[in-house]
Design a protein around this motif. Structure first.
Motif: not given
Ligand code: ZN
Length: 220
Positions: A173-188, A190-197
């Motif tokens: 969960p902590a690692e997912s939060r890092v990805i989510e926070s980066i994604g939010a700032q880059l304007g991606l 949640a679905a797009h982030l899941r696809g990348i992961v």
């Protein structure tokens, strides 16, 4: 004798520096110019008449003129430098969110920094970064990337960071939060982030809940 007089716009250099010229497609020298009206006599400017009419930034290589706000964009050298810094900070933030001693994760973090251009980056640099870098700096690094990176560039950035998190197993969960926070700032999204992961090597299989397992395909 007939006096020929009139007015003419004239540019005066008031500053200079380096900027990214879109026409040249590279970092170039510029001059910042003030445009003023000049009184002319026999077509020769004699004195400035009135206030400054405008400002322009002129590329000294190709002569293209731009509005002064072009200087707000980073040069490509500054942008690359920022991308290198952002990758290191993001990789360290991801490592710190998981197991910092995990060898595969550390190797992935070193690889990410090298791929972003820090060629001589190694595990001892990483150890320094782990003690020196404040993950809250990440936001500052991501602002120019959000504006300057193309969509594939953003995806590749997230993938580099996801590799670090996935190196020691599925994202916590902590690692997912890092990805989510980066994604939010880059304007991606949640679905797009899941696809990348999911498409990152070492990522979870791309099977949505409710889908049958791939080996149940009839006739396979
Ligand atoms: Zn130019």
């Amino acid at each position: 004798m007939i006096l020929i007089f009139g007015f003419r716009a004239r540019a005066k250099n008031v500053g200079h520096g380096e900027f990214f010229c879109a026409h040249c497609g590279a970092d170039r020298s510029y001059v910042l110019q003030h445009i003023r009206r000049w009184f002319t006599l026999f077509f020769i400017p004699i004195f400035p008449a009135g206030r400054v009419l405008g400002e322009q930034v002129k590329c000294t290589t190709c002569g293209s003129a731009y509005r002064p706000d072009v200087l707000n964009a980073p040069t490509s050298a500054a942008f690359s430098e920022n991308l290198r810094g952002a990758t290191r900070v993001a990789a360290v933030a991801m490592l710190a969110a998981g197991d910092v001693r995990n060898e595969a994760a550390r190797t992935a973090a070193v690889d990410a920094a090298r791929r972003a251009g820090s060629g001589s980056y190694d595990d001892s640099w990483l150890a320094n970064d782990l003690s020196a870098i404040d993950a809250s700096q990440l936001e500052m690094y991501l602002v120019p990337l959000a504006q300057g990176l193309s969509l594939p560039g953003k995806e590749s950035f997230v993938e580099q960071v996801a590799r670090v998190g996935l190196a020691d197993g599925a994202l916590s969960p902590a690692e997912s939060r890092v990805i989510e926070s980066i994604g939010a700032q880059l304007g991606l999204s949640a679905a797009h982030l899941r696809g990348i992961v999911v498409s990152t090597p070492g990522g979870p299989p791309a099977v949505a809940p409710g889908d049958g397992p791939p080996e149940s395909t009839p006739g396979g």
